[in-house]
Enzyme design. Structure first.
Site, short mmCIF file in Angstrom:
data_model
loop_
_atom_site.label_atom_id
_atom_site.label_comp_id
_atom_site.label_asym_id
_atom_site.label_seq_id
_atom_site.Cartn_x
_atom_site.Cartn_y
_atom_site.Cartn_z
N HIS A 75 -107.33 -0.42 -58.84
CA HIS A 75 -107.41 -1.52 -57.88
C HIS A 75 -106.68 -2.74 -58.43
O HIS A 75 -106.48 -2.89 -59.63
CB HIS A 75 -108.87 -1.88 -57.59
CG HIS A 75 -109.64 -2.26 -58.83
ND1 HIS A 75 -109.48 -3.48 -59.47
CD2 HIS A 75 -110.55 -1.57 -59.55
CE1 HIS A 75 -110.26 -3.52 -60.52
NE2 HIS A 75 -110.92 -2.37 -60.60
N ASP A 338 -110.23 1.65 -63.68
CA ASP A 338 -109.60 1.75 -64.98
C ASP A 338 -110.20 2.86 -65.84
O ASP A 338 -109.47 3.60 -66.51
CB ASP A 338 -109.65 0.41 -65.73
CG ASP A 338 -111.06 -0.17 -65.84
OD1 ASP A 338 -111.94 0.24 -65.07
OD2 ASP A 338 -111.26 -1.05 -66.69
#
Length: 467
Positions: A75, A338
């Protein structure tokens, strides 16, 4: 003095609190001037290209034809999480209630400083034109995703010229979904794109982009004994320096650590952060390596569960590569977090797993892992499969840079010959068992990642989560 700050607002529930009053407009001369510190912010700050590009051209090697492209992206730039915001607000409250005149590195607070978390509804969320502190902020997640889309079209647009309908995949995290949607918007209105929203709940089991959420065996505190060996006295040094400049302030090491997060997330929201200027270069290096250590031992090669978790997505990626000639869709785009990308890269072997990072000191020559190089906000990992004459090859492009597989890079553009790659992949997943290692059966009956293959009949549309 910051008399306008009201503790009742800052201490209120981060879910229900109202808008924090605005201060003066940001100084536009500062916006975009702090790019040199992005690599030291542990991946919390804005996107930047992978520094270790080795000078390899990103272009498709001459006389070659692209056969398939896969992308797993993080994102875009966001506001802090609720938990991180609590720490930032605690430190902000301490500053806002200081009754003296600020001196030294904190003197900017005398000039009607506007706290960057203006509305707690933005916590966990993507930064956008609408919620950014400054409309000129170039680092919003929205703008990053749209720039990424334009870069994608410039690099791979010919792959979708004759494929006007295809799917894009995202986890059901709100910010991941927003990034995917902004990316789609950036592609323009030429394409009929089906956005598939995949659950990241543990009940999703193997059918997810976020396999660590489906892993009851996952330990967030693993290897803490190693991490505690790292020298963090530099944090008390920061606090002492600022306290000396401002008598009676009483900042702590915890406040000093919080300032690094404040710095990163304020840049995401404002375009710059005066807080970033309180650090020396040495302190940035020490903080950055601390982030590398934590990542390596808790979401990377230093945690033995990770390779099995990352294998869930890597196995699906290899399967797509093998089916490229029979699949109508030639471009596979996915958006997640992540941690998922780090797990994936660990299984692939892009992140060195032969030399554990030391917590005894900051290594320089021996350190090949830098968290923020791999997963800045908006990170993107591309897998390219291309044919040159009668031979086919695979290579990885991470954040705009070709990053070769160390032991398989003799092909054009430092790629790996396809059969050699499949052999390499088999070795990487040998001994991994996501379902068994994670005890997935205790939370889900889903034993296989299928959404790449059944999206057109199942139409994934899981409820969005504010995380």
């Amino acid at each position: 003095m910051l008399k306008s700050a009201v503790y009742s607002i800052l201490a209120a529930s981060l879910v229900n609190a109202g808008t924090i009053p605005l201060g003066k407009l940001s100084d536009i001369d500062k916006i975009g001037t702090q790019t040199e510190i992005f690599p030291f912010l542990g991946g919390s700050g804005p996107y930047y290209s992978f520094p270790g590009d080795y000078g390899i051209s990103r272009d498709l090697p001459e006389s070659c034809e692209m056969k398939q492209v896969q992308m797993v992206g993080r994102h875009g730039e966001r506001y802090p999480t609720v938990s991180k915001a609590k720490s930032i607000m605690t430190t902000w409250y301490k500053l806002s209630n200081y009754t003296g005149q600020f001196s030294g590195a904190l003197s900017f607070l005398n000039d009607d400083y506007e706290f960057f978390i203006r509305d707690t509804k933005n916590l966990e969320m993507e930064t956008t034109l609408a919620n950014s502190v400054n409309v000129l902020n170039p680092y919003t997640g929205e703008m990053n995703a749209k720039r990424h889309a334009r870069d994608f079209l410039a690099q791979y647009g010919y792959m979708v010229e004759n494929q006007t309908s295809f799917a894009v995949f995202t986890s059901n995290s709100n910010r991941c979904h927003d990034t995917a949607q902004y990316f789609i918007d950036g592609l323009g209105d030429k394409f009929n794109i089906s956005l598939q929203t995949i659950s990241e709940a543990e009940s999703a089991g193997a059918n997810t982009l976020s396999a660590h959420h489906s892993c009851p065996a996952w330990d967030d505190d693993v290897n803490d004994d190693i991490l505690k060996k790292y020298d963090t006295k530099y944090l008390s040094g920061i606090a002492k320096r600022l306290n000396k400049e401002n008598k009676g302030l009483n900042l702590t090491s915890s406040d000093a650590n919080t300032f690094f997060a404040w710095c990163a997330y304020e840049i995401n929201a404002r375009g710059y952060s005066d807080i970033c200027n309180i650090f020396t270069k040495d302190e940035l290096v020490r903080f950055s390596y601390g982030q590398d250590l934590e990542t390596y031992y808790q979401t990377g090669p230093g945690y033995d569960v990770v390779r099995s978790v990352g294998a869930n997505l890597f196995n699906a990626s290899v399967k797509l590569l093998k089916e490229s000639e029979v699949q109508d869709q030639k471009v596979w785009l996915s958006f997640t977090h992540d941690t998922d990308i780090l797990n994936y890269l660990t299984t692939i072997g892009i992140i060195d797993d032969q030399n554990n990072l030391t917590a005894e000191h900051v290594p320089f020559m021996e350190n090949t892992f830098h968290r923020s190089w791999y997963v800045p906000q908006g990170a993107r990992v591309y897998t390219e499969k291309f044919q040159c004459s009668n031979d086919t090859y695979v290579r990885y492009v991470i954040n705009d840079a070709v990053v070769p597989i160390e032991t398989c890079s003799t092909g054009p553009g430092f790629s790996c010959e396809i059969n050699d790659f499949y052999g390499y992949a088999e070795k990487r997943v040998a001994g991994t068992d996501f379902l068994k290692v994670c005890n997935v059966s205790s939370v889900s009956n889903s034993t296989e990642l299928t959404f790449f293959w059944d999206w057109n009949t199942k139409h994934y549309n899981d409820t969005l989560l504010k995380q």
